[in-house]
Design a protein around this motif. Structure first.
Motif, PDB file in Angstrom:
ATOM      1  N   THR A  30      -6.730  -2.871  -1.049  1.00 21.29           N
ATOM      2  CA  THR A  30      -6.670  -1.628  -1.820  1.00 21.29           C
ATOM      3  C   THR A  30      -5.562  -1.739  -2.861  1.00 21.29           C
ATOM      4  O   THR A  30      -4.681  -2.589  -2.771  1.00 21.29           O
ATOM      5  CB  THR A  30      -6.383  -0.425  -0.908  1.00 21.29           C
TER       6      THR A  30
ATOM      7  N   ARG B  64      -2.570   5.751   5.234  1.00 24.60           N
ATOM      8  CA  ARG B  64      -2.625   6.232   3.850  1.00 24.60           C
ATOM      9  C   ARG B  64      -1.245   6.642   3.346  1.00 24.60           C
ATOM     10  O   ARG B  64      -0.904   6.405   2.182  1.00 24.60           O
ATOM     11  CB  ARG B  64      -3.596   7.409   3.772  1.00 24.60           C
TER      12      ARG B  64
ATOM     13  N   LEU C 123       0.733   3.665   2.226  1.00 27.53           N
ATOM     14  CA  LEU C 123       0.265   3.198   0.933  1.00 27.53           C
ATOM     15  C   LEU C 123       0.789   4.092  -0.185  1.00 27.53           C
ATOM     16  O   LEU C 123       1.239   3.603  -1.223  1.00 27.53           O
ATOM     17  CB  LEU C 123      -1.257   3.152   0.885  1.00 27.53           C
TER      18      LEU C 123
ATOM     19  N   ALA D  83      -3.835   5.854  -6.175  1.00 25.78           N
ATOM     20  CA  ALA D  83      -3.843   6.618  -4.920  1.00 25.78           C
ATOM     21  C   ALA D  83      -5.216   7.232  -4.657  1.00 25.78           C
ATOM     22  O   ALA D  83      -5.680   7.266  -3.514  1.00 25.78           O
ATOM     23  CB  ALA D  83      -2.778   7.717  -4.965  1.00 25.78           C
TER      24      ALA D  83
ATOM     25  N   TYR E 131      -7.845   5.016  -2.786  1.00 20.42           N
ATOM     26  CA  TYR E 131      -7.582   4.485  -1.447  1.00 20.42           C
ATOM     27  C   TYR E 131      -8.771   4.649  -0.507  1.00 20.42           C
ATOM     28  O   TYR E 131      -9.212   3.677   0.116  1.00 20.42           O
ATOM     29  CB  TYR E 131      -6.331   5.131  -0.826  1.00 20.42           C
ATOM     30  N   ASP E 132      -9.277   5.867  -0.357  1.00 21.59           N
ATOM     31  CA  ASP E 132     -10.349   6.102   0.621  1.00 21.59           C
ATOM     32  C   ASP E 132     -11.581   5.259   0.307  1.00 21.59           C
ATOM     33  O   ASP E 132     -12.155   4.626   1.205  1.00 21.59           O
ATOM     34  CB  ASP E 132     -10.709   7.590   0.670  1.00 21.59           C
TER      35      ASP E 132
ATOM     36  N   CYS F 203     -11.786   2.457  -1.425  1.00 19.19           N
ATOM     37  CA  CYS F 203     -11.526   1.023  -1.239  1.00 19.19           C
ATOM     38  C   CYS F 203     -11.352   0.657   0.234  1.00 19.19           C
ATOM     39  O   CYS F 203     -11.899  -0.347   0.698  1.00 19.19           O
ATOM     40  CB  CYS F 203     -10.294   0.616  -2.030  1.00 19.19           C
ATOM     41  N   ALA F 204     -10.580   1.471   0.973  1.00 20.25           N
ATOM     42  CA  ALA F 204     -10.342   1.165   2.389  1.00 20.25           C
ATOM     43  C   ALA F 204     -11.645   1.170   3.172  1.00 20.25           C
ATOM     44  O   ALA F 204     -11.871   0.304   4.029  1.00 20.25           O
ATOM     45  CB  ALA F 204      -9.342   2.158   2.979  1.00 20.25           C
TER      46      ALA F 204
END
Length: 197
Positions: A8, A112, A115, A131, A134-135, A137-138
């Motif tokens: 990420t 999260r 990160l 930011a 993140y969700d 990509c993760a």
């Protein structure tokens, strides 16, 4: 060998890649983001979106890495977030079809908040572009296609670099940094990767 460092945004790909390159004689760092940023600069602002969606970026990245890998005697290190399975197959799968050994590792940050703290430490906001990715990509990178996963939560940049290198069968030179030189090195890498467009 091509050593692809995925993860990420904010997972530490760039820092880890520079650490490996610094401690692996004969290696070369080839960052496809520079190619994408150049394409963005050529486009009118209203046409700029994710450069990975531009077919030329994907074919160009594959062709450049093929050329570089053929001309560099050492390991070619590639730090790049790649979460689209089709793009993964097109670039990494394509390089493997061309006969290259591509070792792929995904740096994971399961928390999260951790990160977000990392992103803030490099001057990005909680609601900034990185930011907000993140969700997405993760979730995508949790797929087994993007294994092998390397947890970074409780490791320093040199420790993550050593873990990736060990899994790839590479021996890094000893880390001779002290806390001050290590921090200065991280800041220098960070400053070199600031984009103003």
């Amino acid at each position: 060998m091509l050593l692809w460092i995925n993860g990420t945004f904010g997972a530490g790909k760039t820092q880890v890649s520079h650490e490996i390159q610094r401690r692996l004689p004969g290696s070369h760092l080839a960052d496809p983001e520079h190619f994408g940023a150049g394409m963005h600069r050529m486009l009118p602002k209203e046409q700029r979106s994710d450069f990975q969606d531009i077919p030329l970026w994907r074919t160009g990245t594959r062709e450049m890495l093929d050329q570089i890998a053929k001309s560099v005697p050492g390991v070619v290190i590639v730090p790049m977030t790649l979460v689209n399975p089709g793009y993964y197959q097109e670039i990494i799968g394509g390089l493997r079809e061309l006969g290259h050994q591509v070792s792929h590792y995904t740096l994971t940050v399961p928390d999260r908040e951790l990160l977000l703290r990392r992103l803030r430490s490099r001057g990005e906001t909680r609601n900034g572009w990185a930011a907000l990715q993140y969700d997405r990509c993760a979730t995508a990178l949790a797929d087994p296609l993007f294994a092998e996963h390397v947890a970074t939560e409780n490791l320093t940049v040199p420790q993550v670099a050593e873990e990736v290198a060990a899994r790839a069968g590479l021996r890094l030179l000893p880390n001779r940094d002290n806390p001050v030189t290590a921090q200065l090195r991280r800041w220098r890498v960070q400053l070199r990767h600031v984009r103003f467009d």
